[in-house]
Design an enzyme around this catalytic site. Structure first.
Site, PDB file in Angstrom:
ATOM      1  N   MET A 229      43.166  24.144  16.003  1.00 58.71           N
ATOM      2  CA  MET A 229      43.637  22.764  16.027  1.00 58.71           C
ATOM      3  C   MET A 229      42.525  21.725  16.132  1.00 58.71           C
ATOM      4  O   MET A 229      42.596  20.673  15.505  1.00 58.71           O
ATOM      5  CB  MET A 229      44.637  22.574  17.177  1.00 58.71           C
ATOM      6  CG  MET A 229      45.942  23.298  16.954  1.00 58.71           C
ATOM      7  SD  MET A 229      47.130  23.029  18.281  1.00 58.71           S
ATOM      8  CE  MET A 229      47.447  21.274  18.115  1.00 58.71           C
TER       9      MET A 229
ATOM     10  N   ARG B  10      45.131   9.229  26.668  1.00 62.25           N
ATOM     11  CA  ARG B  10      45.794   9.789  25.494  1.00 62.25           C
ATOM     12  C   ARG B  10      47.318   9.711  25.613  1.00 62.25           C
ATOM     13  O   ARG B  10      48.018   9.371  24.657  1.00 62.25           O
ATOM     14  CB  ARG B  10      45.368  11.255  25.339  1.00 62.25           C
ATOM     15  CG  ARG B  10      46.020  11.966  24.158  1.00 62.25           C
ATOM     16  CD  ARG B  10      45.441  11.520  22.849  1.00 62.25           C
ATOM     17  NE  ARG B  10      46.216  12.008  21.730  1.00 62.25           N
ATOM     18  CZ  ARG B  10      46.003  11.660  20.477  1.00 62.25           C
ATOM     19  NH1 ARG B  10      45.041  10.825  20.180  1.00 62.25           N
ATOM     20  NH2 ARG B  10      46.744  12.134  19.500  1.00 62.25           N
TER      21      ARG B  10
ATOM     22  N   ASP C   6      40.252  13.423  25.526  1.00 59.65           N
ATOM     23  CA  ASP C   6      39.159  14.363  25.335  1.00 59.65           C
ATOM     24  C   ASP C   6      38.464  14.175  23.995  1.00 59.65           C
ATOM     25  O   ASP C   6      39.093  13.849  22.991  1.00 59.65           O
ATOM     26  CB  ASP C   6      39.681  15.808  25.394  1.00 59.65           C
ATOM     27  CG  ASP C   6      40.122  16.194  26.789  1.00 59.65           C
ATOM     28  OD1 ASP C   6      39.510  15.706  27.746  1.00 59.65           O
ATOM     29  OD2 ASP C   6      41.078  16.975  26.914  1.00 59.65           O
TER      30      ASP C   6
ATOM     31  N   ASP D 129      45.120  24.952  24.788  1.00 56.88           N
ATOM     32  CA  ASP D 129      44.439  24.509  26.010  1.00 56.88           C
ATOM     33  C   ASP D 129      43.849  25.659  26.810  1.00 56.88           C
ATOM     34  O   ASP D 129      43.053  25.427  27.726  1.00 56.88           O
ATOM     35  CB  ASP D 129      45.416  23.726  26.896  1.00 56.88           C
ATOM     36  CG  ASP D 129      45.653  22.314  26.389  1.00 56.88           C
ATOM     37  OD1 ASP D 129      44.868  21.847  25.556  1.00 56.88           O
ATOM     38  OD2 ASP D 129      46.630  21.680  26.829  1.00 56.88           O
TER      39      ASP D 129
ATOM     40  N   LYS E 145      50.728  18.725  33.981  1.00 54.14           N
ATOM     41  CA  LYS E 145      50.162  17.471  33.468  1.00 54.14           C
ATOM     42  C   LYS E 145      50.835  17.045  32.171  1.00 54.14           C
ATOM     43  O   LYS E 145      51.249  15.885  32.016  1.00 54.14           O
ATOM     44  CB  LYS E 145      48.663  17.636  33.236  1.00 54.14           C
ATOM     45  CG  LYS E 145      48.001  16.515  32.422  1.00 54.14           C
ATOM     46  CD  LYS E 145      46.540  16.824  32.171  1.00 54.14           C
ATOM     47  CE  LYS E 145      45.896  15.724  31.332  1.00 54.14           C
ATOM     48  NZ  LYS E 145      46.113  15.898  29.896  1.00 54.14           N
ATOM     49  N   ASN E 146      50.944  17.948  31.218  1.00 57.74           N
ATOM     50  CA  ASN E 146      51.462  17.568  29.900  1.00 57.74           C
ATOM     51  C   ASN E 146      52.952  17.221  29.948  1.00 57.74           C
ATOM     52  O   ASN E 146      53.428  16.414  29.144  1.00 57.74           O
ATOM     53  CB  ASN E 146      51.197  18.678  28.880  1.00 57.74           C
ATOM     54  CG  ASN E 146      49.717  18.797  28.546  1.00 57.74           C
ATOM     55  OD1 ASN E 146      48.962  17.852  28.737  1.00 57.74           O
ATOM     56  ND2 ASN E 146      49.299  19.956  28.063  1.00 57.74           N
TER      57      ASN E 146
END
Length: 438
Positions: free
Chosen positions: A342, A97, A121, A320, A22-23
């Site tokens: 984070m 995002r 998110d 994540d 996904k990223n």
């Protein structure tokens, strides 16, 4: 709003193939805006966030062809910049995002890029300063409409420069790299992110004609070129999904094989799960996880002190997967401190696990101590709401290991990051059903 009903407490068995990353997809898809030529991309995950970005590209005038499962071609030879001023764009861009990464390519190729404040998110502050400071360093003028939360950058010409990023932001680095590849002169980016997905973007851009060196390090050097051409690219498997399936196997005491994981791009992930006591076997490019009949035991540090698992920029452990680590630890032998550095809201789902019987002390917004049950006390089924992608999959894993039938609402959050999850989990024996509500 969709709902999962999960009958927990069953062992699973079989093989599962991780989806495309996904990223990585969110970066790679934005890069098609850098050229008028055709770019073909394979192994694209069929998930909400990625599909939203593909729709946004279509609305920008990019020609999109679906070539087969996970494969698309893109041609940005007639981009409609007027769309950036439309109400539809302000609405669509706000819902994703990853939409922030269209700004760098648009600025590089067309001299302007705009974006509404992106959503995503609800895990805490996710500032955009790194992106825009990088564009300003390259010579862009920045403007911000506070009433509409609308950002813009414009430049007649981008000029290469030396810059030190204030944080090793993955999306920030990707955005700046995509702007710099068409700038005049040479750009150096120090404290650049160096995740495998950022490396994938740089390799793809180089195949398109860019001149990027230092790929895989935190110092990138980019010699600007006049234009980029087309290429073909294949996504890596999603390391976050791979970590999720490792956690699922351990929590359900299941024998699973995760196929084609690209071991060399997993970094610390296998090591961290091994520290939790989970047995992982490398079989070619697959991960084999045997049935953990006797559970798994968390390692202490060599001086006997409690293990701490914390996130860090690559090659450190990805933030994540901390939610997965936390839920897996609830049934381990021993204790672990999970430190989420984070994002200050990412651990707030632990109250759902406590309701299920987990022993977790939330020390502050960033730290939680987990005391494992060693499977002597099974988690209890409950009704939950998924707050974000990673917490959602963690709650799903907890539900699959729990005694009884659990309900998870707002599963669209899980859909944003996990492809066809019900079908894939059923294939390995999970008792899960999906229901659509009002």
């Amino acid at each position: 709003m969709g709902t999962f009903k999960i009958e927990g407490g069953h062992q699973l068995k079989g093989e599962i193939q991780p989806q495309g990353a996904k990223n990585e997809a969110l970066q790679i898809l934005c890069a098609v805006l850098l050229t008028p030529e055709v770019v073909t991309i394979n192994n694209i995950p069929d998930i909400i966030d990625v599909n939203k970005l593909i729709t946004l590209l279509k609305n920008l005038g990019v020609k999109v062809k679906h070539l087969g499962p996970g494969s698309y071609s893109f041609q940005a030879d007639n981009v409609n910049l007027d769309y950036l001023k439309s109400a539809d764009f302000k609405e669509e861009g706000r819902g994703l995002r990853g939409s922030i990464m269209i700004v760098g390519p648009l600025l590089a190729r067309f001299g302007k890029g705009y974006i509404p404040k992106p959503g995503g998110d609800k895990i805490g502050r996710r500032r955009l300063d790194t992106h825009f400071e990088g564009f300003i360093n390259l010579g862009a003028k920045f403007r911000y409409n506070r009433e509409e939360y609308f950002y813009g950058v414009e430049a007649d010409t981008l000029v290469g420069t030396d810059m030190l990023l204030d944080e090793a932001s993955v999306t920030g680095t990707a955005n700046i790299v995509m702007a710099a590849v068409l700038a005049q002169g040479t750009t150096t980016i120090y404290n650049a992110a160096c995740e495998p997905y950022l490396q994938q973007l740089c390799k793809m851009l180089n195949r398109m004609g860019a001149k990027i060196s230092g790929v895989g390090s935190n110092l990138l050097t980019i010699e600007g070129v006049d234009a980029l051409g087309g290429t073909e690219h294949k996504m890596l498997p999603d390391m976050i999904e791979i970590g999720s399936w490792i956690g699922l196997a351990a929590m359900t005491k299941s024998e699973l094989t995760i196929k084609n994981v690209s071991w060399d791009d997993l970094g610390q992930i296998p090591n961290v799960f091994a520290k939790l006591g989970i047995t992982l076997e490398r079989r070619g490019d697959d991960i084999f996880i045997p049935e953990h009949t006797n559970g798994y035991e968390i390692q202490n540090y060599i001086d006997g002190s409690i293990l701490t698992i914390a996130d860090a920029p690559w090659p450190g452990f990805t933030p994540d997967l901390l939610s997965i680590v936390l839920v897996v630890a609830t049934q381990a032998r021993g204790e672990v401190l999970v430190h989420q550095k984070m994002f200050e809201s990412r651990l707030f789902f632990v109250d759902k696990l406590i309701d299920m019987g987990a022993k977790i002390i939330l020390c502050d917004p960033h730290r939680a101590t987990v005391i494992g049950h060693d499977f002597k006390s099974q988690l209890k089924a409950t009704t939950m709401v998924s707050p974000d992608i990673r917490a959602g999959i963690s709650l799903l894993i907890a539900a699959l290991s729990a005694k009884g039938t659990s309900t998870i609402h707002n599963i669209e959050q899980i859909d944003r990051g996990y492809e066809h999850i019900v079908k894939r989990l059923k294939k390995i024996g999970a008792k899960i059903e999906r229901f659509e509500g009002n």
